[in-house]
Design a protein around this motif. Structure first.
Motif, PDB file in Angstrom:
ATOM      1  N   GLY A  65      36.375  31.505  35.814  1.00 35.90           N
ATOM      2  CA  GLY A  65      36.130  31.667  37.251  1.00 35.90           C
ATOM      3  C   GLY A  65      37.031  32.706  37.881  1.00 35.90           C
ATOM      4  N   LEU A  66      38.298  32.685  37.485  1.00 31.32           N
ATOM      5  CA  LEU A  66      39.245  33.666  38.033  1.00 31.32           C
ATOM      6  C   LEU A  66      38.872  35.090  37.631  1.00 31.32           C
ATOM      7  CD1 LEU A  66      42.588  31.750  37.442  1.00 31.32           C
ATOM      8  CD2 LEU A  66      41.525  32.270  39.643  1.00 31.32           C
ATOM      9  N   LEU A  68      35.932  36.309  36.490  1.00 36.95           N
ATOM     10  CA  LEU A  68      34.649  36.774  37.009  1.00 36.95           C
ATOM     11  C   LEU A  68      34.704  37.017  38.515  1.00 36.95           C
ATOM     12  CD1 LEU A  68      32.094  34.685  34.924  1.00 36.95           C
ATOM     13  CD2 LEU A  68      32.934  37.007  34.517  1.00 36.95           C
ATOM     14  N   SER A  69      35.426  36.159  39.246  1.00 37.43           N
ATOM     15  CA  SER A  69      35.548  36.411  40.685  1.00 37.43           C
ATOM     16  C   SER A  69      36.407  37.648  40.944  1.00 37.43           C
ATOM     17  CB  SER A  69      36.135  35.194  41.406  1.00 37.43           C
ATOM     18  OG  SER A  69      37.445  34.924  40.953  1.00 37.43           O
ATOM     19  N   GLY A  70      37.402  37.887  40.095  1.00 35.97           N
ATOM     20  CA  GLY A  70      38.202  39.107  40.214  1.00 35.97           C
ATOM     21  C   GLY A  70      37.359  40.354  39.978  1.00 35.97           C
ATOM     22  N   LEU A  72      34.051  40.580  40.373  1.00 35.91           N
ATOM     23  CA  LEU A  72      33.137  40.739  41.513  1.00 35.91           C
ATOM     24  C   LEU A  72      33.869  41.233  42.750  1.00 35.91           C
ATOM     25  CD1 LEU A  72      30.891  37.587  41.056  1.00 35.91           C
ATOM     26  CD2 LEU A  72      30.273  39.974  40.645  1.00 35.91           C
ATOM     27  N   GLY A  73      35.080  40.740  42.971  1.00 36.09           N
ATOM     28  CA  GLY A  73      35.885  41.207  44.100  1.00 36.09           C
ATOM     29  C   GLY A  73      36.236  42.675  43.985  1.00 36.09           C
TER      30      GLY A  73
END
Length: 83
Positions: A65-66, A68-70, A72-73
């Motif tokens: 999660g960290l 993939l969200s990084g 995308l961010g």
């Protein structure tokens, strides 16, 4: 830097498929390398990982999660600068 985040996010999703016995030898080698690189930064417990292609991801669910969200961010940040 966004390219590195996106590449790592893609690699953690690709590695399980490349680790399977159906993959070619070079892909299996790259997959094993990804798991080895991920080992010092994540406990890699299968019971806490998401699974793809019958294999656990090289990092746990929280790390997935960290990362993939990084990724995308990072993509969103570069898109925001263009507009």
């Amino acid at each position: 830097m966004p390219a590195v985040a996106v590449a790592w996010g893609a690699l953690i999703l690709i590695a399980p498929g490349w680790r399977s016995s159906a993959a070619s030898a070079p892909r299996r080698t790259v997959a094993v390398l990804i798991y080895v690189v991920a080992a010092p930064i994540c406990h890699q417990r299968a019971d806490r990982s998401f699974w793809l292609a019958g294999q656990p991801l090289p990092v746990c669910g929280r790390c997935t999660g960290l990362y993939l969200s990084g990724a995308l961010g990072a993509l969103a940040a570069t898109r925001g600068r263009r507009g």
